[in-house]
Motif scaffolding. Structure first.
Motif, PDB file in Angstrom:
ATOM      1  N   UNK A  30      57.224 -50.805 -75.905  1.00  0.00           N
ATOM      2  CA  UNK A  30      57.312 -52.179 -75.422  1.00  0.00           C
ATOM      3  C   UNK A  30      58.769 -52.619 -75.490  1.00  0.00           C
ATOM      4  N   UNK A  31      59.109 -53.623 -74.693  1.00  0.00           N
ATOM      5  CA  UNK A  31      60.470 -54.158 -74.692  1.00  0.00           C
ATOM      6  C   UNK A  31      60.423 -55.657 -74.939  1.00  0.00           C
ATOM      7  N   UNK A  32      61.324 -56.108 -75.809  1.00  0.00           N
ATOM      8  CA  UNK A  32      61.525 -57.528 -76.100  1.00  0.00           C
ATOM      9  C   UNK A  32      62.957 -57.859 -75.724  1.00  0.00           C
ATOM     10  N   UNK A  33      63.139 -58.828 -74.831  1.00  0.00           N
ATOM     11  CA  UNK A  33      64.487 -59.180 -74.394  1.00  0.00           C
ATOM     12  C   UNK A  33      64.681 -60.674 -74.331  1.00  0.00           C
ATOM     13  N   UNK A  34      65.848 -61.122 -74.768  1.00  0.00           N
ATOM     14  CA  UNK A  34      66.194 -62.531 -74.679  1.00  0.00           C
ATOM     15  C   UNK A  34      67.471 -62.688 -73.877  1.00  0.00           C
ATOM     16  N   UNK A  35      67.522 -63.704 -72.996  1.00  0.00           N
ATOM     17  CA  UNK A  35      68.683 -63.992 -72.157  1.00  0.00           C
ATOM     18  C   UNK A  35      69.050 -62.748 -71.338  1.00  0.00           C
ATOM     19  N   UNK A  36      70.297 -62.270 -71.413  1.00  0.00           N
ATOM     20  CA  UNK A  36      70.671 -61.082 -70.646  1.00  0.00           C
ATOM     21  C   UNK A  36      69.871 -59.863 -71.090  1.00  0.00           C
ATOM     22  N   UNK A  37      69.464 -59.832 -72.364  1.00  0.00           N
ATOM     23  CA  UNK A  37      68.588 -58.761 -72.812  1.00  0.00           C
ATOM     24  C   UNK A  37      67.266 -58.753 -72.075  1.00  0.00           C
ATOM     25  N   UNK A  38      66.787 -59.937 -71.681  1.00  0.00           N
ATOM     26  CA  UNK A  38      65.588 -60.017 -70.861  1.00  0.00           C
ATOM     27  C   UNK A  38      65.806 -59.418 -69.490  1.00  0.00           C
ATOM     28  N   UNK A  39      67.022 -59.604 -68.946  1.00  0.00           N
ATOM     29  CA  UNK A  39      67.339 -58.991 -67.644  1.00  0.00           C
ATOM     30  C   UNK A  39      67.311 -57.479 -67.754  1.00  0.00           C
ATOM     31  N   UNK A  40      67.926 -56.937 -68.817  1.00  0.00           N
ATOM     32  CA  UNK A  40      67.911 -55.476 -68.990  1.00  0.00           C
ATOM     33  C   UNK A  40      66.495 -54.965 -69.141  1.00  0.00           C
ATOM     34  N   UNK A  41      65.654 -55.680 -69.879  1.00  0.00           N
ATOM     35  CA  UNK A  41      64.266 -55.261 -70.055  1.00  0.00           C
ATOM     36  C   UNK A  41      63.509 -55.279 -68.728  1.00  0.00           C
ATOM     37  N   UNK A  42      63.704 -56.342 -67.950  1.00  0.00           N
ATOM     38  CA  UNK A  42      63.059 -56.420 -66.637  1.00  0.00           C
ATOM     39  C   UNK A  42      63.541 -55.308 -65.705  1.00  0.00           C
ATOM     40  N   UNK A  43      64.835 -55.080 -65.680  1.00  0.00           N
ATOM     41  CA  UNK A  43      65.401 -54.045 -64.824  1.00  0.00           C
ATOM     42  C   UNK A  43      64.811 -52.683 -65.169  1.00  0.00           C
ATOM     43  N   UNK A  44      64.702 -52.405 -66.459  1.00  0.00           N
ATOM     44  CA  UNK A  44      64.142 -51.111 -66.870  1.00  0.00           C
ATOM     45  C   UNK A  44      62.662 -51.020 -66.525  1.00  0.00           C
ATOM     46  N   UNK A  45      61.932 -52.117 -66.711  1.00  0.00           N
ATOM     47  CA  UNK A  45      60.502 -52.109 -66.403  1.00  0.00           C
ATOM     48  C   UNK A  45      60.253 -51.859 -64.914  1.00  0.00           C
ATOM     49  N   UNK A  46      61.110 -52.381 -64.068  1.00  0.00           N
ATOM     50  CA  UNK A  46      60.943 -52.185 -62.631  1.00  0.00           C
ATOM     51  C   UNK A  46      61.366 -50.787 -62.196  1.00  0.00           C
ATOM     52  N   UNK A  47      62.381 -50.241 -62.842  1.00  0.00           N
ATOM     53  CA  UNK A  47      62.857 -48.901 -62.478  1.00  0.00           C
ATOM     54  C   UNK A  47      62.066 -47.791 -63.168  1.00  0.00           C
ATOM     55  N   UNK A  48      61.551 -48.056 -64.364  1.00  0.00           N
ATOM     56  CA  UNK A  48      60.860 -47.028 -65.155  1.00  0.00           C
ATOM     57  C   UNK A  48      59.537 -47.580 -65.704  1.00  0.00           C
ATOM     58  N   UNK A  49      58.619 -47.981 -64.858  1.00  0.00           N
ATOM     59  CA  UNK A  49      57.380 -48.604 -65.361  1.00  0.00           C
ATOM     60  C   UNK A  49      56.584 -47.688 -66.285  1.00  0.00           C
ATOM     61  N   UNK A  50      56.699 -46.394 -66.104  1.00  0.00           N
ATOM     62  CA  UNK A  50      55.937 -45.462 -66.933  1.00  0.00           C
ATOM     63  C   UNK A  50      56.431 -45.420 -68.381  1.00  0.00           C
ATOM     64  N   UNK A  51      57.623 -45.968 -68.633  1.00  0.00           N
ATOM     65  CA  UNK A  51      58.183 -45.925 -69.985  1.00  0.00           C
ATOM     66  C   UNK A  51      58.094 -47.274 -70.701  1.00  0.00           C
ATOM     67  N   UNK A  52      57.552 -48.288 -70.026  1.00  0.00           N
ATOM     68  CA  UNK A  52      57.482 -49.635 -70.601  1.00  0.00           C
ATOM     69  C   UNK A  52      56.024 -50.019 -70.804  1.00  0.00           C
ATOM     70  N   UNK A  53      55.604 -50.090 -72.068  1.00  0.00           N
ATOM     71  CA  UNK A  53      54.205 -50.384 -72.378  1.00  0.00           C
ATOM     72  C   UNK A  53      53.866 -51.849 -72.172  1.00  0.00           C
ATOM     73  N   UNK A  54      54.821 -52.733 -72.454  1.00  0.00           N
ATOM     74  CA  UNK A  54      54.615 -54.175 -72.313  1.00  0.00           C
ATOM     75  C   UNK A  54      55.980 -54.839 -72.338  1.00  0.00           C
ATOM     76  N   UNK A  55      56.017 -56.070 -71.818  1.00  0.00           N
ATOM     77  CA  UNK A  55      57.263 -56.846 -71.774  1.00  0.00           C
ATOM     78  C   UNK A  55      57.060 -58.179 -72.473  1.00  0.00           C
ATOM     79  N   UNK A  56      57.955 -58.502 -73.404  1.00  0.00           N
ATOM     80  CA  UNK A  56      58.003 -59.841 -73.999  1.00  0.00           C
ATOM     81  C   UNK A  56      59.393 -60.397 -73.706  1.00  0.00           C
TER      82      UNK A  56
END
Length: 283
Positions: A121-147
Motif C-alpha cells: 500500500x502507499x500513503x502519500x501527503x502533498x507531493x508525496x501523494x502525487x508520487x503515490x498516484x503516479x506509481x499507482x497509475x503506472x504500476x497498478x499491480x504493485x500498489x495494494x491500496x492508496x491512502x
C-alpha cells in the motif's frame, strides 16, 4: 556540482537537525539505506514485521521525520516504510528527474525491490501523494491500496499564495513563519506538530524547493485507478483547491472513501487512525 541546498553548511545544518528528530522516533524502528538506479534512498522502517506493508511518502521539503506525530498510530497495525524522496531534504540522493517522466515510478520499483516487497500500500501527503498516484497509475499491480492526505496533482493549484510566499522570503525568519502559518491555516498543532513545523522553517532557510509545476491528473486518468482508495482533503488548503480535488476524485471513483474536512488546511490533522484502519486489512 549542483545541490538542493543554498550552501553546503546549510545542508549540514538540516541533516543534523533531521538526525536529532530521528533519534526521538517514538516507536522501535530500523534505518535503512536502499540501492536504486537514481542513487541511495533512505528509509525508516517501523511496525510489526508481519503487518501489511505501507510505503509512506512526504511532500516537498519533507522527510521521514514529518511522520513523527502520526507514526505511533500508523505503526501500531502497519509495517511502515517512511521514505525520503529524491531531490528533497533528508538522506536520499539529490537527483530531480522531471515530474512528468517515468523516473519516479522506476525509483519506487527499485525501492520495493530493495525492500523485497512484490506490492505494498502507499500513503502519500502533498507531493508525496502525487508520487503515490503516479506509481499507482503506472504500476497498478504493485500498489495494494492508496491512502492520500491533501495530495497534489488533483485539485487546481492556487497561484496567489505562491506570490505571497515569494514576497515573504524577503523578510527572513518572520517571512518563513508567516508562510508556515498561512499553510497551517488554523489547523490545531500539538507539541510534535509544532516541532516538525519548526524543523520545516529551519529546512526552508537552506533548502531550494522545486520550481517545476506539478502535473495534474485529469478525471479520465484517475478513473483508471483499480485499487482501493481513501483520500483526506482540507477545504481551507491555501496551496491547492481541495474542494475541486474531492469532487474530481468522487467523480472518477464513486466507490472511493473521500473525506473533506471543512475547517482544515494543508496540514490536515486527525487522519492517521482512519488511514491505519483502512490499510490494516490490506497487503
Amino acid at each position: 556540482m549542483s545541490t538542493i541546498y543554498r550552501t553546503e553548511e546549510g545542508g549540514r545544518a538540516v541533516r543534523q537537525r533531521y538526525d536529532a528528530l530521528l533519534d526521538r522516533w517514538p516507536v522501535p524502528h530500523e534505518p535503512r539505506t536502499l540501492s536504486t538506479q537514481l542513487g541511495d534512498t533512505f528509509a525508516v522502517v517501523s511496525g510489526p514485521v508481519d503487518a501489511p506493508p505501507v510505503v509512506a511518502l512526504q511532500g516537498s521539503g519533507g522527510t521521514a521525520a514529518h511522520w513523527l506525530p502520526d507514526i505511533a498510530t500508523l505503526a501500531g497495525s502497519l509495517r511502515v516504510y517512511a521514505v525520503d524522496a529524491p531531490g528533497e531534504p533528508g538522506r536520499t540522493v539529490e537527483a530531480r528527474p522531471p515530474l512528468g517522466s517515468a523516473a519516479y515510478a522506476e525509483w519506487l520499483d527499485d525501492v520495493l525491490d530493495a525492500l523485497e516487497l512484490p506490492r505494498a500500500a502507499f500513503l502519500g501527503t502533498s507531493l508525496g501523494g502525487w508520487w503515490a498516484l503516479d506509481h499507482a497509475l503506472r504500476r497498478p499491480e504493485r500498489v495494494a491500496a492508496l491512502a492520500l492526505v491533501n495530495p497534489a496533482g488533483i485539485g487546481r493549484r492556487r497561484v496567489a499564495p505562491l506570490l505571497k510566499f515569494a514576497g515573504y522570503r524577503l523578510f527572513g525568519g518572520w517571512g518563513r513563519r508567516r508562510s508556515l502559518a498561512m499553510v497551517a491555516n488554523g489547523s490545531p498543532a500539538g507539541p510534535e506538530q509544532r516541532e516538525v513545523g519548526e524543523f520545516t522553517l529551519a529546512t526552508f532557510e537552506h533548502f531550494k524547493p522545486r520550481l517545476e509545476a506539478v502535473p495534474e491528473f485529469p478525471v479520465e486518468r484517475l478513473h483508471e485507478l483499480v485499487m482501493p482508495v481513501q483520500a483526506h482533503f482540507g477545504a481551507r488548503d491555501v496551496l491547492l483547491d481541495q474542494r475541486d480535488a474531492a469532487a474530481k476524485l468522487r467523480q472518477a471513483l464513486p466507490d472511493a472513501d473521500v473525506r473533506l474536512a471543512e475547517d482544515a488546511g494543508h496540514f490536515l490533522p486527525g487522519w492517521a487512525a482512519a488511514v491505519a484502519e483502512f490499510l490494516g486489512g490490506r497487503s
